[in-house]
Design an enzyme around this catalytic site. Structure first.
Site, PDB file in Angstrom:
ATOM      1  N   LYS A 135       0.866  -1.181   0.000  1.00 49.41           N
ATOM      2  CA  LYS A 135       0.000   0.000   0.000  1.00 49.41           C
ATOM      3  C   LYS A 135       0.896   1.222   0.000  1.00 49.41           C
ATOM      4  O   LYS A 135       2.052   1.146   0.443  1.00 49.41           O
ATOM      5  CB  LYS A 135      -0.877   0.003   1.252  1.00 49.41           C
ATOM      6  CG  LYS A 135      -2.141   0.811   1.108  1.00 49.41           C
ATOM      7  CD  LYS A 135      -3.241   0.084   0.340  1.00 49.41           C
ATOM      8  CE  LYS A 135      -4.397   0.979   0.033  1.00 49.41           C
ATOM      9  NZ  LYS A 135      -5.537   0.252  -0.532  1.00 49.41           N
ATOM     10  N   ASP A 175      -6.883   4.356  -4.630  1.00 51.61           N
ATOM     11  CA  ASP A 175      -7.576   4.179  -3.356  1.00 51.61           C
ATOM     12  C   ASP A 175      -8.223   5.543  -3.085  1.00 51.61           C
ATOM     13  O   ASP A 175      -8.459   6.313  -4.028  1.00 51.61           O
ATOM     14  CB  ASP A 175      -6.586   3.773  -2.245  1.00 51.61           C
ATOM     15  CG  ASP A 175      -7.282   3.336  -0.952  1.00 51.61           C
ATOM     16  OD1 ASP A 175      -7.847   2.240  -0.920  1.00 51.61           O
ATOM     17  OD2 ASP A 175      -7.296   4.109   0.015  1.00 51.61           O
TER      18      ASP A 175
END
Ligand code: NDP
Length: 460
Positions: A135, A175
């Site tokens: 991430k 995201d």
């Protein structure tokens, strides 16, 4: 399995987490929350199979392979130089190249990205596809910035990030705060720096290599998962049912779109300032125009539909959120982490809610999850329910590598199959380990086994 041994194992895990937290006090709470949930779920597996302890899998899995942190300098439209921090947490590549989104939001810090990266390892494993977990992101806030400023920031961010990514090494996606526009600018800069047209990012616009339905994938996937879960649990389908959805971004909007397509009636959406409640069903076209085209506040919705209700954050119930206080059959938290509290969970139960499916990452607090499990709601945890996004990202990687293009229907069919596969394997695992109907434990055990077995096979 002897209960005493299981209780001992759970106590050992809790003690270890306690020591870990004590030595890193005030740091990374959401990360511990994610790790703790997984460890408590997999306790029966750790008792049953000693190989996982012998190989120190838990300790090895809870530490990222590497955390890259860098400075991002860019110039705003007033010719002022701005400085942000960029990150990439490459957590685990046992099953395949690192894969996971980039988040641009002022709240981004190392702890949030560690939590999201850790969750991503498990989510990606559940898809059965060859992808590891990562991430990244920045504390940059795209809200209120011009397209030119966003482009300047993305170019600068990529000038550092490009050193650490590649189609077989690490493939970021979007995201919160990172949609097609941001991915387009990031891809453009990568291409300029490296002179290659590689599938190094997913979620690209479809006219230069993006999958035809990547934007829809997470939201549609959540609904496919829910339909399968309701079928497995012998409950009624969503058609004709009132649904509550939070968020008004990518995941929320496509969850709402698919619910409408299936004949359900989503009546809510939220953003960081308030909640819309439209008892006749949300006007999806207006919502898409407000959020995707105009990037406007939800307050604008009631200017077009004065019969709908706008509830500002200041009027939310104490300790909870307006959206979960509305009568519904199924709930879909799709905004952000810890947005559904114990108060909210109790309100949902009181109002007769039958299922909760997490579109966002870890939107329910541990206390809220306890309420759902205690009252036997069908509860679909994020790492299983929202895996459709990363699954279609993997399809995009495949299409880019083969220089091919699939139709919308092909991708949609594969997405549906993948969500059904995940749901059945999670439900079957829960049954196998004596926790039938508990999709939290089912998902954690199923994913952990896949990763841990591969880690053992690959050695240290
Ligand atoms: P978007 O940026 O498109 O939308 C996020 C939505 O959540 C916006 O409506 C935003 O409101 C709201 N929101 C964000 N932070 C807060 C907050 N602190 N309090 C209240 N509302 C908030 O993001 P996505 O839809 O892409 O992501 C939503 C969730 O889904 C995240 O948890 C993400 O990690 C997860 N997810 C996303 C995937 C994807 O494919 N995009 C894949 C898997 C998971 P506002 O605009 O006012 O800030």
């Amino acid at each position: 399995m002897p209960t005493s041994e299981l209780t001992k194992m759970k106590k050992k895990i809790i003690d270890e987490i306690g020591n870990f937290k004590e030595s890193h006090r005030f740091e990374h709470d959401v990360f511990y929350q994610a790790v703790e949930e997984v460890l408590l779920s997999i306790a029966p597996l750790l008792v049953a199979d000693k190989r996982y302890n012998i190989n120190a899998i838990v300790r090895r899995l809870a530490v990222p392979d590497r955390i890259i942190k860098f400075k991002v300098e860019w110039m705003d439209d007033n010719q002022n130089i701005q400085v942000n921090t960029g990150y990439r947490v490459q957590f685990n590549n046992t099953l395949g190249p690192y894969k996971g989104g980039l988040r641009f939001h002022p709240t981004v810090n190392e702890g949030i990205l560690k939590f999201l990266g850790f969750e991503q390892i498990f989510k990606n494993a559940l898809t059965g596809l060859p992808i590891g977990g990562a991430k990244g992101g920045s504390n940059f806030d795209p809200k209120g910035k011009s397209d030119f400023e966003v482009m300047k920031f993305c170019s600068s961010f990529m000038r550092e990030l490009h050193k650490y990514i590649g189609p077989r090494m690490d493939v970021p996606a979007g995201d919160i705060g990172v949609g097609g526009r941001e991915i387009g600018y990031l891809f453009g800069e990568y291409k300029k720096i490296t002179s290659t047209f590689d599938g190094v990012l997913t979620g690209k616009p479809n006219f230069f290599g993006g999958s035809l339905m990547r934007p829809q994938a997470t939201g549609y996937g959540v609904v496919y998962f829910t339909e399968t879960m309701l079928e497995v649990e012998g409950k009624e389908t969503l058609a004709g049912k009132i649904c509550a959805v939070s968020g008004a971004g990518n995941v929320a909007l496509y969850t709402i779109e698919k619910l409408i397509e299936l004949g359900a009636i989503p009546v809510t959406c939220t953003d960081s300032k308030g909640t819309i409640y439209d008892a006749r069903g949300v006007d999806i076209e207006l919502l898409q125009d407000l959020k995707f085209n105009r990037r406007a506040s939800l307050e604008e919705y009631v200017k077009v539909h004065p019969e709908a209700q706008y509830i500002p954050v200041s009027e939310y119930p104490k300790g909870g959120h307006a959206v979960w206080n509305i009568e519904c059959h199924a709930a879909f938290p799709c905004a952000t982490q810890n947005e559904l509290t114990e108060v909210d969970a109790k309100n949902l139960v009181k109002n007769g809610c039958v299922s909760v499916s997490e579109g966002a990452n870890m939107p329910s607090t541990p206390e809220a999850i306890e309420v759902f499990l205690k009252h036997k709601l069908c509860f679909a945890p994020a790492k299983a329910a929202n895996a459709g996004g990363v699954a279609v990202s993997n399809f995009e990687m495949g299409q880019n590598a083969a220089m091919q293009r699939w139709t919308f229907e092909e991708v949609d069919n594969r997405l549906k199959e993948t969500m059904q596969y995940i749901c059945h394997s999670v439900a079957d695992t829960a049954k196998e380990y004596g926790v039938e109907g508990n999709y939290v434990d089912g998902a954690n055990i199923s994913a952990f086994k896949k990763i841990a077995d591969a880690m053992i096979a690959e050695g240290i």
